[in-house]
Design an enzyme around this catalytic site. Structure first.
Site, short mmCIF file in Angstrom:
data_model
loop_
_atom_site.label_atom_id
_atom_site.label_comp_id
_atom_site.label_asym_id
_atom_site.label_seq_id
_atom_site.Cartn_x
_atom_site.Cartn_y
_atom_site.Cartn_z
N SER A 103 -5.03 -26.30 -10.81
CA SER A 103 -4.94 -26.31 -9.48
C SER A 103 -4.95 -27.94 -9.09
O SER A 103 -4.36 -28.08 -7.91
CB SER A 103 -5.95 -25.62 -8.71
OG SER A 103 -5.49 -24.28 -8.82
N SER A 119 -3.12 -24.96 -6.99
CA SER A 119 -3.43 -24.39 -5.59
C SER A 119 -3.76 -25.68 -4.53
O SER A 119 -3.96 -25.58 -3.49
CB SER A 119 -4.70 -23.56 -5.71
OG SER A 119 -5.72 -24.17 -6.26
N LYS A 173 -9.83 -29.62 0.94
CA LYS A 173 -8.84 -28.33 0.28
C LYS A 173 -9.54 -27.25 1.32
O LYS A 173 -10.72 -27.27 1.30
CB LYS A 173 -8.86 -28.32 -0.98
CG LYS A 173 -8.20 -27.07 -1.36
CD LYS A 173 -8.03 -26.98 -2.99
CE LYS A 173 -7.31 -25.93 -3.41
NZ LYS A 173 -7.35 -26.00 -5.16
#
Length: 473
Positions: free
Chosen positions: A179, A155, A80
């Site tokens: 997330s 996210s 990520k």
């Protein structure tokens, strides 16, 4: 030429092929490079690629005997874009860091590489991971492979979209207010928020920040457990990190251990939920009865979750981003500015109250798990929404006060310090995925994974990804 059919294989199956010498890490990188060229333009899951670095690492790994190549044995994994990878663009989705190339990797990345993971890409994330819709000014929005007019949530939206569209077998994500769990739900894959300390990471801005954790994402429960094994374990640089358990999470997932008593809650008593999402998750939860479990409607008392999370999240933004507000305000998105300013306005009395609320909710959750093995609830309160919407403004007639409040069903579990995963459990009438949130008591990931695998077998949804990205319907 490498076999593109490998895209559809499970991570566990591909690792077995690596260990048997049937494929090499370089073959897998070739497969991914071809697949990304074919489909990623439609979803924008992996905006930063680092195949040269990956091939260098893969070649070094291949100099070792297969038995010394680690748990992942050379399997490629994307990271990520909030997490540093040495020598690779790491933007955090922010124009402030659009040219940032870290010299040193996060200890999470180092551990994955030590365990045979090969890093080949950075997955897209909203600016600083703020908000559960993956878009930013650097790379633009990530779209949902099931319907490219829809959000992949966030996210960890890039990670989830990569898994769903076949440009990753496993993926790293992180989770503060859902997330990992929200994008897993929206994209029809599995995402786990582990217990605090289960996955070591490099502390930033504070050694005791416990709202956010790092975790694994995958297409099925066994693959998820494999990646958790490769990520977990203590590290001296992370004072909160936990030692690895004597039994692997993959063996726990495969144990067949069945929960005896299950609680299902359509809303945890704190949030509206779309009626269709409620119906799909309830139907899935009730199928635990087929494994002999008692399923009852119940939830711990989490009534302070909204007030508590608002304060503790704002405090976290203040300690981690106040300097950026002072020096780069014009480059921050409005939601981030609002969150930092909310944090800077806090009083010690408000923090005292929020910390006491979190302690109380955690204690009540622990007491709840004396009676129930697992708690089930929707992972998100709505089905995937249009990608242009910055966040969910209302649900089932209730309007939300801010861009975070619609995430209460996941952040309440964050506050209670429990591990939780999102398991694909069905689809809406229009064919969009719905995720079931499964929660266990703190540090009970083994029990959680075993239960999730049991339900995954019953539901028969495993294997619905990867898919070619689908146009709007």
């Amino acid at each position: 030429m490498a076999d593109q059919g490998l895209v559809k294989e499970t991570a566990c199956a591909v690792v077995e092929k690596l260990k048997a010498g049937d494929v090499t890490p370089l073959d897998l990188l070739d497969v991914l490079e071809t697949r990304i060229a074919e489909v990623d333009g439609k979803v924008n899951a992996l905006p930063t690629l680092c195949f040269d670095r990956a091939r260098t690492h893969a070649k070094a790994l291949m100099q070792k005997p297969v038995s010394e190549r680690g748990l992942l044995a050379g399997l490629p994994v994307p990271i990520k874009d909030l997490t540093a990878v040495a020598g690779v663009l790491t933007t955090q989705g922010s124009p402030i860091f659009k040219d940032n190339i870290p010299a040193k990797s996060d200890i999470l990345v180092e551990r994955l590489e030590q365990n045979g993971g090969v890093i080949y890409a950075k997955s897209n994330t909203p600016e600083f991971g703020a908000g559960a819709n993956t878009f930013n000014e650097v790379f633009g929005p990530t779209r949902n492979p099931w319907d490219t007019s829809r959000s992949a949530a966030g996210s960890s939206g890039g990670a989830a979209a990569a898994l769903a569209s076949g440009t990753a077998w496993l993926a790293h994500g992180s989770d503060m207010g859902g997330s990992l769990r929200n994008p897993a739900s929206f994209c029809g894959i599995v995402g786990l928020r582990p217990s605090i300390g289960r996955v070591a990471h490099t502390p930033k801005f504070g050694v005791d920040r416990t709202l956010g954790v790092q975790g694994p994402m995958a297409r099925n429960v066994e693959d998820l457990a494999l990646l958790l094994d490769a990520m977990s374990g203590e590290h001296a640089a992370d004072p909160l990190s936990l030692p690895a358990l004597p039994t692997s999470f993959l063996s726990a997932a495969r144990s067949g251990s069945k929960p005896k008593r299950i609680a299902y809650s359509p809303d945890l008593g704190i949030t509206p939920v779309d009626p269709e999402v409620k119906a799909v998750t309830r139907k899935a939860a009730e199928r635990f009865a087929e494994a002999g479990a008692i399923v009852e409607e119940a939830h711990p008392d989490l009534r302070e979750a909204h007030e508590c999370f608002h304060v503790l999240r704002a405090f976290d933004f203040a300690i981690s981003k106040a300097e950026l507000l002072r020096t780069k305000r014009d480059l921050l998105k409005p939601e981030v500015i609002w969150n930092i300013e909310e944090g800077l306005k806090l009083t010690v009395e408000k923090l005292e109250r929020a910390e006491a609320q979190r302690v109380a909710m955690t204690a009540r959750a622990l007491e709840f798990f004396d009676k129930y093995d697992l708690l089930l609830a929707p992972a998100t309160i709505v089905a995937p929404f249009p990608v242009e919407n910055r966040h969910v403004a209302e649900c089932d007639g209730k309007k939300f006060d801010n861009y975070v409040e619609w995430l209460g069903i996941v952040y309440a579990i964050t506050l209670a310090c429990c591990p939780a995963l999102s398991l694909p459990c069905g689809f809406t009438a229009s064919g969009l995925p719905v995720g079931l949130q499964m929660v266990a008591k703190p540090r009970a990931e083994a029990q959680l994974l075993a239960g999730a695998k049991v339900l995954e077998d019953i539901l028969g949804v495993r294997g619905t990804t990867p898919i070619d990205p689908r146009p709007p319907r």
